[in-house]
Design an enzyme around this catalytic site. Sequence first.
Site, mmCIF file in Angstrom:
data_model
loop_
_atom_site.group_PDB
_atom_site.id
_atom_site.type_symbol
_atom_site.label_atom_id
_atom_site.label_comp_id
_atom_site.label_asym_id
_atom_site.label_seq_id
_atom_site.Cartn_x
_atom_site.Cartn_y
_atom_site.Cartn_z
ATOM 1 N N CYS A 104 0.820 -1.223 0.000
ATOM 2 C CA CYS A 104 0.000 0.000 0.000
ATOM 3 C C CYS A 104 0.851 1.268 0.000
ATOM 4 C CB CYS A 104 -0.922 0.003 1.211
ATOM 5 S SG CYS A 104 -2.011 -1.418 1.208
ATOM 6 N N HIS A 265 -3.723 6.985 1.677
ATOM 7 C CA HIS A 265 -3.987 5.720 1.005
ATOM 8 C C HIS A 265 -5.354 5.248 1.481
ATOM 9 C CE1 HIS A 265 -4.201 1.564 0.139
ATOM 10 N NE2 HIS A 265 -3.954 1.183 1.375
ATOM 11 N N ASN A 295 -10.149 -0.692 -1.556
ATOM 12 C CA ASN A 295 -8.720 -0.449 -1.342
ATOM 13 C C ASN A 295 -7.974 -0.972 -2.574
ATOM 14 O OD1 ASN A 295 -6.008 -0.821 -0.635
ATOM 15 N ND2 ASN A 295 -6.456 -1.318 1.493
#
Length: 338
Positions: A104, A265, A295
Amino acid sequence: MYVPKNVVTNHDLTRVMDTSDEWIQERTGIKERHYATRFEETTTTMGVEAAKIAMERARVSQSDIDFIIFTTISPDYYFPGCGVLAQRALGIKEIGALDIRNQCSGFIYALSVADQFIKTGMYKNILLLAAELHSYGLDFSTRGRNVSVIFGDGAGAVVLQPTEKGQGILSTHLHSDGSQAEMLSMINPGFHAGKFVPEKRPANPDQPYGGLFITKELVEKDDVYPYMDGPAVFKKAIIKFPEVIVEALAANDLQPSDLKLMIPHQANLRISQMVQQKLRLRDDQVYNNIQKYGNTTAASIPIALCEAWENGRINDNDLICLAAFGSGFTWGSALLRW
Ligand SMILES: CC(C)(COP(=O)(O)OP(=O)(O)OC[C@H]1O[C@@H](n2cnc3c(N)ncnc32)[C@H](O)[C@@H]1OP(=O)(O)O)[C@@H](O)C(=O)NCCC(=O)NCCS
């Protein structure tokens, strides 16, 4: 940015696993995500679509690009990486192509690497692609529901060039802590042979060499999916996100109140909200779009950055903070003067 056309709602997922729209929205904020078109799209093809738009907006052609960086945790091939596949697809000749695997935090790490190359004068037009295709490899049975409802597919890309002092990337801040590497991981198939997780040690195959990367046992036990200790990740994320944002601001003698926009993020809307609270940021200072995309790991920041810019939320000279936390654990931030 580029996201595939197939929209998959929480309700759609209830048809394949025991979950509910209410559970997913309450815990994560996600309403829907996009999934790649099977057999047609890959991480590379999505990254390339985003790259074409970025290059057009930056008014650069293939021959102007002097370095490629591709960040993903869902590469088309185990090797070679997506960097060279994107290079081939874009028809870019013989320049370097680097692959970055920082989950990520991949976009922040990649941005930092690109920034160093630009600041030393080595490259003048770096194409940075971030793309993820999770939907081909998640466990869509009820067993995998805590992970599979969260992730979505998509891509973002930027072109980085030298700029005036005081503009562009002011600083980047990178961190990692490998002590809990398996807490959010996909370790199989892999070359570890159970070394770090003894209970995952494969039964000795009946052969002197090889046979440990993919075993029949792994496939039979369906042990080839991502694993996440959700609550542990959550607890760590809400500490490290604010820490690394404050670090970036302090390094530039700035305060949270100076930020025009913070783009975290998109891990989980609850995480973003807690970070916002800790930093006492107003709603208009934080950009969230996880509701629509889930995500998308390394791609989430450039997708959000692109959307925020297209929606007029980012203008010249605005102070923007990008921040990420994810598997590894890895985390980082970048402060930009747009
Ligand atoms: C994953 C996450 C949403 C789970 O929420 P949580 O409140 O921690 O939930 P838990 O994992 O403790 O599970 C609670 C219950 O919900 C169940 N559950 C898990 N996923 C579910 C789903 N998709 N639908 C319905 N129920 C689900 C669990 O089985 C558990 O049931 P039980 O109490 O009967 O055992 C949350 O931990 C989280 O967001 N963590 C951070 C994840 C993240 O951001 N990852 C990316 C980092 S880059």
